[in-house]
Motif scaffolding. Structure first.
Motif, mmCIF file in Angstrom:
data_model
loop_
_atom_site.group_PDB
_atom_site.id
_atom_site.type_symbol
_atom_site.label_atom_id
_atom_site.label_comp_id
_atom_site.label_asym_id
_atom_site.label_seq_id
_atom_site.Cartn_x
_atom_site.Cartn_y
_atom_site.Cartn_z
ATOM 1 N N GLY A 385 3.548 -4.307 -3.750
ATOM 2 C CA GLY A 385 3.312 -4.469 -2.163
ATOM 3 C C GLY A 385 4.985 -4.659 -1.696
ATOM 4 O O GLY A 385 5.686 -4.302 -0.906
ATOM 5 N N PHE A 386 5.602 -5.513 -2.530
ATOM 6 C CA PHE A 386 7.125 -5.790 -2.297
ATOM 7 C C PHE A 386 8.223 -4.149 -2.304
ATOM 8 O O PHE A 386 8.861 -3.896 -1.464
ATOM 9 N N VAL A 387 7.572 -3.468 -3.314
ATOM 10 C CA VAL A 387 8.342 -2.354 -3.481
ATOM 11 C C VAL A 387 8.287 -1.531 -2.570
ATOM 12 O O VAL A 387 8.938 -0.697 -2.083
ATOM 13 N N ARG A 388 6.794 -1.194 -1.899
ATOM 14 C CA ARG A 388 6.356 -0.493 -0.775
ATOM 15 C C ARG A 388 7.150 -0.766 0.439
ATOM 16 O O ARG A 388 7.582 0.218 1.107
ATOM 17 N N GLU A 389 7.522 -1.895 0.468
ATOM 18 C CA GLU A 389 8.204 -2.759 1.943
ATOM 19 C C GLU A 389 9.673 -2.432 1.666
ATOM 20 O O GLU A 389 10.455 -2.985 2.532
ATOM 21 N N ARG A 390 10.092 -2.187 0.203
ATOM 22 C CA ARG A 390 11.454 -1.784 0.061
ATOM 23 C C ARG A 390 12.114 -3.463 0.057
ATOM 24 O O ARG A 390 13.448 -3.580 0.402
ATOM 25 N N ARG A 391 11.523 -4.397 -0.413
ATOM 26 C CA ARG A 391 11.808 -5.819 -0.124
ATOM 27 C C ARG A 391 12.071 -6.294 -1.571
ATOM 28 O O ARG A 391 11.533 -7.439 -2.197
ATOM 29 N N LEU A 392 12.968 -5.673 -2.344
ATOM 30 C CA LEU A 392 12.779 -6.092 -4.120
ATOM 31 C C LEU A 392 13.576 -7.188 -4.446
ATOM 32 O O LEU A 392 13.262 -7.924 -5.283
ATOM 33 N N LEU A 393 14.703 -7.541 -3.623
ATOM 34 C CA LEU A 393 15.372 -8.927 -3.785
ATOM 35 C C LEU A 393 14.213 -10.093 -3.606
ATOM 36 O O LEU A 393 14.361 -11.235 -4.361
ATOM 37 N N ALA A 394 13.525 -9.872 -2.368
ATOM 38 C CA ALA A 394 12.484 -10.803 -2.180
ATOM 39 C C ALA A 394 11.343 -11.208 -3.018
ATOM 40 O O ALA A 394 11.009 -11.976 -3.379
ATOM 41 N N ALA A 395 11.042 -9.846 -3.598
ATOM 42 C CA ALA A 395 10.299 -9.811 -4.844
ATOM 43 C C ALA A 395 10.662 -10.680 -6.126
ATOM 44 O O ALA A 395 10.076 -11.630 -7.009
ATOM 45 N N VAL A 396 11.958 -10.666 -6.186
ATOM 46 C CA VAL A 396 12.548 -11.276 -7.460
ATOM 47 C C VAL A 396 12.567 -12.663 -7.107
ATOM 48 O O VAL A 396 12.485 -13.656 -7.923
ATOM 49 N N SER A 397 13.076 -13.079 -6.065
ATOM 50 C CA SER A 397 13.020 -14.609 -5.524
ATOM 51 C C SER A 397 11.619 -15.323 -5.865
ATOM 52 O O SER A 397 11.453 -16.382 -6.015
ATOM 53 N N PHE A 398 10.605 -14.239 -5.368
ATOM 54 C CA PHE A 398 9.086 -14.699 -5.277
ATOM 55 C C PHE A 398 8.735 -15.256 -6.985
ATOM 56 O O PHE A 398 8.079 -16.021 -7.273
#
Length: 598
Positions: A385-398
């Motif tokens: 989901g994060f990858v599709r939204e291009r929010r990879l740094l948010a994925a790392v923080s999560f």
């Protein structure tokens, strides 16, 4: 159970049965005279008396009886069958003898011998042992090149020994126990066709096996036969048939008729029945009918459970109605049914697919609050989901937050995130995450992960970090070498790049045209045309790589330096000998180079 008229298709000649004999007892006791002179021998060495000797020995001893070795060569399948027939009412001694022949004498007993023993055991109500030997004889018959029909042999044996009709029910069950469902179906047809009965439990096993093989027509055939011969179905039968019905292409039009048929037979649809139907409606996207059945369940006092609600939630999510699915989720909780990992994952996946990552995160925290442990799928779908939204740094923080909450994240999910970070040009974040999980969790980094990271660092011109990581690998693939060489050439570090080419060739990794372009371009920028030409020849001769782009780069560089028309023609002549053919772009560069001289 009674047998209706049975005539076997074949006769067991090697067992000693004869349907033409007037008395089966006569066949058993009448000795076969091999040689009249044998009658002058002692009884224990006389093959004419072998059956009597064995039976006498068995009656005297319980186990470990000993016979003269001179008799053993005369103990054939016919004699084995005759001994078994003598002990029809003494299953223990029959079994002792059979095992002695099979294991102590290591003689190969045939299908007829096995079938007699099975009859003896079933007649004595030793059903588990009978099933064991029945499975053995099925496997024995299947091993033979010309397969013997176990059913026919069992039927023929009934003319000579005591028998219980339950053996034919056990035969069908034996095939199913061995996973031979289609053979079991064939045996079922033979058993019923010969007038024997099969229990409803065996029929249910057969229906279930056929259902798993997607043989729907055969399932209905079994059910029709059951009705015809008077085998009364039970609730389990109808629940299996519900699954069969739901896999039918005509599902939906005749649901009401099917449920009425159940009620006519005296069975009320239960929770399993309704769950199967609701799930099938939801899979087919027919949510209106699914919710209608859901309401009918309450009217029939059948209380929906977690399976019912999860099917409805999945159906709504699949239809894009995520908010309604969440409302159904809350309705389930309000009715006292606690969600499990599957129901949570269904909603989380739907929210991630819609790009609603905050709702997904809240659901995951709620999941943890209810002591439901996120599994591999939960972590995977959130990363995606994060990858599709291009929010990879948010994925790392999560993920860092999940680790703080003591949630175990599978390594393959970490790998997926690291690969996504490398692909999106965030190699330093990927490197930091990789170092963290290696130190804290003892994660053993795979070579492919290093390859991806080196390639990403090289694309971002972080050549020093890429070269440091390279030292951790014993071997590199062509993509990694290409990334490093191209990056070094961009920085004008052509000799380091060439040394990597040498290392690559020594490691038997074949370079490609991209590496050729990078090196030739790098040396052309240095105006080292001889080295560039040497590399072009090397790639052509050693690897049959004739890269026109590299050739044109060299021609253009020489022309731009105003080195003279003759030098270009000499280069062209040398390259043609190697195998290069100039194209229109080569001619264009040569013409442009001649203009200053005109």
């Amino acid at each position: 159970m009674k047998r209706v008229s049975v005539k076997a298709a074949s006769v067991l000649r090697d067992v000693g049965f004869s349907k033409h004999s007037s008395s089966s007892l006569e066949i058993i006791v009448k000795p076969v005279v091999l040689n009249p002179l044998y009658n002058l021998l002692p009884q224990t060495q006389n093959p004419n008396q072998i059956v009597d000797v064995i039976c006498s020995t068995l009656k005297q001893r319980d186990v470990d009886f000993v016979l003269s070795k001179s008799l053993i060569p005369h103990l054939g399948n016919r004699e084995i069958s005759r001994v078994l027939l003598r002990f029809q009412s003494d299953a223990s001694r029959a079994l002792t003898f059979f095992n002695w022949v099979k294991f102590d004498l290591c003689k190969r007993v045939n299908v007829g011998n096995y079938c007699l023993l099975v009859h003896v055991l079933t007649w004595s109500k030793k059903f588990p042992l009978a099933m064991q030997f029945l499975c053995e004889v099925i496997e024995l018959a299947n091993e033979k090149e010309e397969e013997e029909d176990v059913f026919s042999v069992l039927v023929s044996a009934t003319e000579e020994c005591n028998w219980d009709p339950v053996v034919f029910d056990m035969l069908v069950k034996g095939y199913l126990k061995l996973g031979l469902v289609e053979d079991g179906f064939l045996a079922f047809r033979k058993v019923i066709g010969s007038g024997f009965r099969v229990s409803v439990v065996t029929c249910n096993h057969l229906l279930n096996g056929l259902l798993k093989l997607d043989l729907m027509d055969d399932c209905w055939q079994v059910y029709r036969v059951m009705c015809k011969v008077g085998i009364l179905p039970n609730t389990h039968t109808f629940n299996i048939l519900t699954n069969v019905f739901c896999n039918d292409s005509n599902f939906g039009e005749e649901v009401g008729v099917f449920l009425e048929k159940m009620e006519e037979e005296g069975f009320e649809p239960d929770l399993v029945t309704y769950n199967t139907l609701v799930s099938s409606y939801c899979r087919r996207g027919r949510l209106k009918e699914a919710f209608y059945l859901y309401k009918i369940m309450y009217r029939r006092r059948v209380v929906p459970d977690l399976v019912t609600y999860t099917s409805l939630i999945k159906g709504l999510c699949k239809d894009g109605r995520v908010r309604e699915a969440h409302q159904t989720f809350h309705r389930m909780i309000d009715r006292g049914i606690m969600p499990d990992g599957i129901s949570y994952n269904t909603l989380i996946y739907a929210y991630c697919k819609e790009g609603m990552m905050e709702q997904s995160k809240r659901l995951l925290y709620e999941m943890l609050g209810n002591s439901v442990v996120p599994d591999r799928f939960t972590c995977k779908i959130i990363v995606e989901g994060f990858v599709r939204e291009r929010r990879l740094l948010a994925a790392v923080s999560f993920f860092v937050e999940l680790r703080r909450l003591k949630v175990t994240i599978p390594f393959e999910v970490y790998n997926s995130l690291i690969e996504s970070l490398c692909r999106e040009g965030k190699p330093f974040a990927a490197k930091h995450l990789l170092e963290r999980i290696s130190e804290e969790e003892g994660y053993e980094v795979k070579p492919e992960t290093y390859d991806n990271l080196i390639e990403s660092l090289s694309r971002c011109d972080a050549i020093e970090e890429a070269l440091l990581l390279k030292e951790k690998l014993t071997s590199l693939d062509v993509k990694t070498y290409r990334a490093l060489i191209c990056c070094l050439c961009r920085f004008g570090r052509n000799r380091e790049a060439e040394s990597l080419l040498t290392e690559m060739v020594d490691s038997e990794v074949k370079p490609d045209s991209f590496i050729c372009v990078a090196l030739v371009s790098g040396y052309c920028k240095e105006l080292d045309f001889a080295k560039a030409e040497s590399l072009l020849s090397f790639f052509a001769i050693e690897f049959r790589i004739f890269d026109t782009e590299s050739y044109n780069l060299l021609v253009k560089a020489i022309c731009e330096m105003g080195s003279g028309y003759n030098k270009v023609l000499e280069l062209q002549d040398r390259m043609q000998r190697v195998g290069f053919v100039p194209n229109s772009l080569s001619c264009k560069y040569m013409i442009q180079g001649l203009k200053p001289l005109m």
